[in-house]
Design a protein around this motif. Structure first.
Motif, PDB file in Angstrom:
ATOM      1  N   LEU A 330       0.826  -1.206   0.000  1.00  0.00           N
ATOM      2  CA  LEU A 330       0.000   0.000   0.000  1.00  0.00           C
ATOM      3  C   LEU A 330       0.861   1.258   0.000  1.00  0.00           C
ATOM      4  O   LEU A 330       0.543   2.252  -0.665  1.00  0.00           O
ATOM      5  N   PHE A 331       1.968   1.224   0.749  1.00  0.00           N
ATOM      6  CA  PHE A 331       2.865   2.379   0.813  1.00  0.00           C
ATOM      7  C   PHE A 331       3.480   2.667  -0.552  1.00  0.00           C
ATOM      8  O   PHE A 331       3.528   3.819  -1.002  1.00  0.00           O
ATOM      9  N   CYS A 332       3.950   1.611  -1.239  1.00  0.00           N
ATOM     10  CA  CYS A 332       4.532   1.800  -2.571  1.00  0.00           C
ATOM     11  C   CYS A 332       3.471   2.268  -3.567  1.00  0.00           C
ATOM     12  O   CYS A 332       3.750   3.097  -4.441  1.00  0.00           O
ATOM     13  N   THR A 333       2.246   1.756  -3.429  1.00  0.00           N
ATOM     14  CA  THR A 333       1.202   2.055  -4.407  1.00  0.00           C
ATOM     15  C   THR A 333       0.668   3.472  -4.269  1.00  0.00           C
ATOM     16  O   THR A 333       0.561   4.214  -5.259  1.00  0.00           O
ATOM     17  N   GLU A 341       5.669  -1.473  -9.193  1.00  0.00           N
ATOM     18  CA  GLU A 341       7.062  -1.760  -8.841  1.00  0.00           C
ATOM     19  C   GLU A 341       7.217  -2.469  -7.496  1.00  0.00           C
ATOM     20  O   GLU A 341       8.327  -2.816  -7.129  1.00  0.00           O
ATOM     21  N   PHE A 342       6.134  -2.698  -6.765  1.00  0.00           N
ATOM     22  CA  PHE A 342       6.297  -3.214  -5.401  1.00  0.00           C
ATOM     23  C   PHE A 342       6.902  -4.608  -5.399  1.00  0.00           C
ATOM     24  O   PHE A 342       7.695  -4.948  -4.506  1.00  0.00           O
ATOM     25  N   LEU A 346      10.280  -5.557  -3.428  1.00  0.00           N
ATOM     26  CA  LEU A 346      10.307  -6.641  -2.459  1.00  0.00           C
ATOM     27  C   LEU A 346      11.388  -7.659  -2.803  1.00  0.00           C
ATOM     28  O   LEU A 346      12.107  -8.153  -1.926  1.00  0.00           O
ATOM     29  N   LEU A 347      11.519  -7.949  -4.096  1.00  0.00           N
ATOM     30  CA  LEU A 347      12.559  -8.875  -4.538  1.00  0.00           C
ATOM     31  C   LEU A 347      13.947  -8.331  -4.225  1.00  0.00           C
ATOM     32  O   LEU A 347      14.847  -9.079  -3.809  1.00  0.00           O
ATOM     33  N   THR A 397      14.591   4.750  -3.965  1.00  0.00           N
ATOM     34  CA  THR A 397      13.799   3.717  -3.300  1.00  0.00           C
ATOM     35  C   THR A 397      14.450   2.348  -3.456  1.00  0.00           C
ATOM     36  O   THR A 397      14.469   1.545  -2.518  1.00  0.00           O
ATOM     37  N   TYR A 398      14.989   2.069  -4.633  1.00  0.00           N
ATOM     38  CA  TYR A 398      15.693   0.793  -4.826  1.00  0.00           C
ATOM     39  C   TYR A 398      16.948   0.718  -3.961  1.00  0.00           C
ATOM     40  O   TYR A 398      17.270  -0.337  -3.396  1.00  0.00           O
TER      41      TYR A 398
END
Length: 543
Positions: A330-333, A341-342, A346-347, A397-398
């Motif tokens: 939800l935060f990424c979206t 990209e979530f 996560l990966l 972010t990455y």
């Protein structure tokens, strides 16, 4: 008189084998003799043990990230969409009931299974392996049926609730004895720590694998978002007409395919664990020792100071990381605006954690476990602050995701590496009580799942109060601010509280070394007394 005694002694000596005679004549040498070579686990044994941790993580990750979406968007027949509560069909409210009851039941089963295991006796397969072997078939069947849409219009809620709770019970019957198995694969602390590092690496890979399998197979199903709540019904009907019944059924088949792949991984890992690992009893534990009464053992365990301080500290830090995990999508979206990209973020986190677990294993053996706790878990704080303050930027972010994986690795590894130290300390203080290992591990897992339930409740209530719009293309500013607080500031406060509690944890490296020497002395004494009893029995039979 003395001469007669000497004659009897001489005649007896003529009947005895030389080895027993020498052992009886030189009792001082018997104590020095059992200077055993340090027991080492092979890499193959460590890998077989580590692979046993994959089923729990692969299935847990798939359920944690995709079950809610599955219940809301897929678990209906054909074009059926439920917008209000029905006790029979799966809708938003009944989906929340399934998830909440399933999590609550999952937490309750841990101490129940720990109680049953503590009452188990040793068999030719060991005391823990039978639980792992016999729970696996029911676990894989119930997991597969969670992702199956039943072909009847009513009772779907009860279907998913039944098989979700059944699977959580069976996977607990697998995971609690597997966690306790750490104490029975070797008597050496260093070997157990090394095996734990192997296990944590595989478990982090399991989370990556679960996310990748489920995401790649079912990620093609794209549910349209709603611009406003008043037009939600029209938007849904339009989407259904666009994609059609065939597309909906294909999505259901994709979930079943993903479940089938994960079930195969579960079975393969369980078979490798069963064939490649053998339980070992402590030498100082009597072979016919009765297991301690469960409630007496529970009272002793929960009154053991180091255990209480350890699980309390990790309760706060686990709650922090679970708040991040539960609200990450939800935060990424909505807050960062990275709707597509979530999964890649996560990966990146999980791959970073996988590669840094061996580094943390080296660090804790070189500098100590308490130092690793302070540095490893606190390293997440600067990056959480950066996320809270920075503007939405995908590259940054990455970078933050990769750096956060370093702290996630420490959070994965350290609890399971420190629990055996607490159990060793307990055994030294309570040497006559055996069979408490499942209680230690089951209640740690119980408190971890309790933290997961608390984080879920806090997040849901907070977003509800902020005015969260289900399936909205965007969210109000209050929701974005709430998500920011749930993913950044709240975890920072919880991490700091947990680290303060770790200051009270008494088992440092010096105490670990003392415990190791004392336990080795107990094992040597038990081995010596075992040899003496064997010699005495042979002496009596010859005489």
């Amino acid at each position: 008189m003395a001469k007669g005694e000497g004659a009897e002694s001489g005649s007896a000596a003529g009947l005895l084998p030389t080895s027993i005679l020498q052992a009886t004549e030189r009792p001082a040498q018997v104590k020095k003799e059992p200077k055993k070579k340090k027991q080492q686990l092979s890499v193959c044994s460590k890998l077989c043990y580590a692979l046993g941790g994959a089923p729990y993580q692969v299935t847990g990750c798939a359920l944690g990230f995709f079950l809610q979406i599955y219940l809301l968007d897929v678990a209906q027949k054909d074009e059926e969409v439920v917008f209000c509560f029905s006790p029979f069909q799966v809708g938003p409210f009944s989906a929340s009931i399934i998830l909440f009851v399933g999590r609550a039941w999952d937490a309750i089963t841990d101490p129940l299974v720990g109680f049953c295991i503590s009452k188990s006796s040793w068999t030719c397969l060991g005391r823990l392996m039978p639980w792992i072997i016999f729970s696996t078939p029911l676990a894989v069947i119930s997991y597969f049926l969670i992702w199956f849409v039943p072909d009847f219009p009513h009772g779907q809620t009860y279907w998913y609730l039944l098989f979700y709770c059944l699977f959580e019970t069976m996977v607990t019957c697998f995971h609690v004895p597997y966690s306790a198995l750490t104490m029975f694969i070797s008597t050496e602390q260093t070997e157990r720590d090394s095996a734990t590092a192997y296990r944590m690496t595989v478990e982090v890979l399991g989370t990556v694998l679960g996310t990748a399998i489920q995401g790649q197979i079912v990620g093609q199903a794209d549910t349209p978002c709603f611009q406003d709540l008043n037009g939600s019904t029209v938007a849904s009907q339009s989407a259904n007409h666009t994609h059609g019944t065939t597309s909906h059924r294909e999505t259901q088949k994709a979930y079943l395919l993903a479940a089938g792949v994960i079930v195969c991984i579960y079975v393969i890992c369980a078979v490798i664990l069963t064939l490649g690992v053998r339980e070992q009893r402590e030498p100082y534990e009597p072979q016919q020792a009765e297991p301690i009464a469960y409630f007496q053992g529970l009272r002793l365990v929960m009154s053991h100071g180091p255990y209480v301080k350890l699980i309390t500290g990790f309760l706060f830090t686990s709650l922090a990381f679970m708040l991040v995990e539960g609200n990450f999508v939800l935060f990424c979206t909505y807050t960062l605006g990275f709707r597509n990209e979530f999964q890649n973020l996560l990966l990146a986190i999980m791959l970073s954690a996988t590669f840094t677990i061996p580094i943390w294993q080296w660090f804790l053996t070189r500098f100590g476990k308490k130092t690793a706790v302070y540095i490893g878990i606190s390293s997440a704080v600067p990056f959480l602050v950066l996320v809270a303050l920075m503007e939405s930027n995908l590259i940054i972010t990455y970078v933050v995701a990769v750096a956060a994986g370093i702290s996630v690795a420490a959070a994965f590894l350290l609890p399971w590496s420190m629990l055996p130290d607490v159990i060793d300390d307990f055994h030294l203080k309570q040497p006559h009580f055996h069979g408490t290992e499942p209680i230690f591990f089951s209640f740690y897992v119980f408190f971890t799942k309790f933290a997961s339930g608390v984080s879920l409740g806090i997040s849901t209530l907070s977003l509800d109060f902020a005015g969260y719009q289900t399936r909205g293309c965007s969210q109000p500013e209050r929701v974005k601010f709430t998500l920011n607080m749930l993913v950044t500031m709240a975890p920072i406060v919880l991490i700091l509280l947990g680290l303060l509690l770790f200051k009270l944890y008494p088992i440092d490296e010096e105490r670990r070394r003392q415990n190791k020497k004392a336990l080795q002395a107990l094992r040597d004494e038990a081995s010596s007394s075992g040899c003496s009893e064997t010699d005495s029995t042979e002496l009596a039979s010859i005489l």
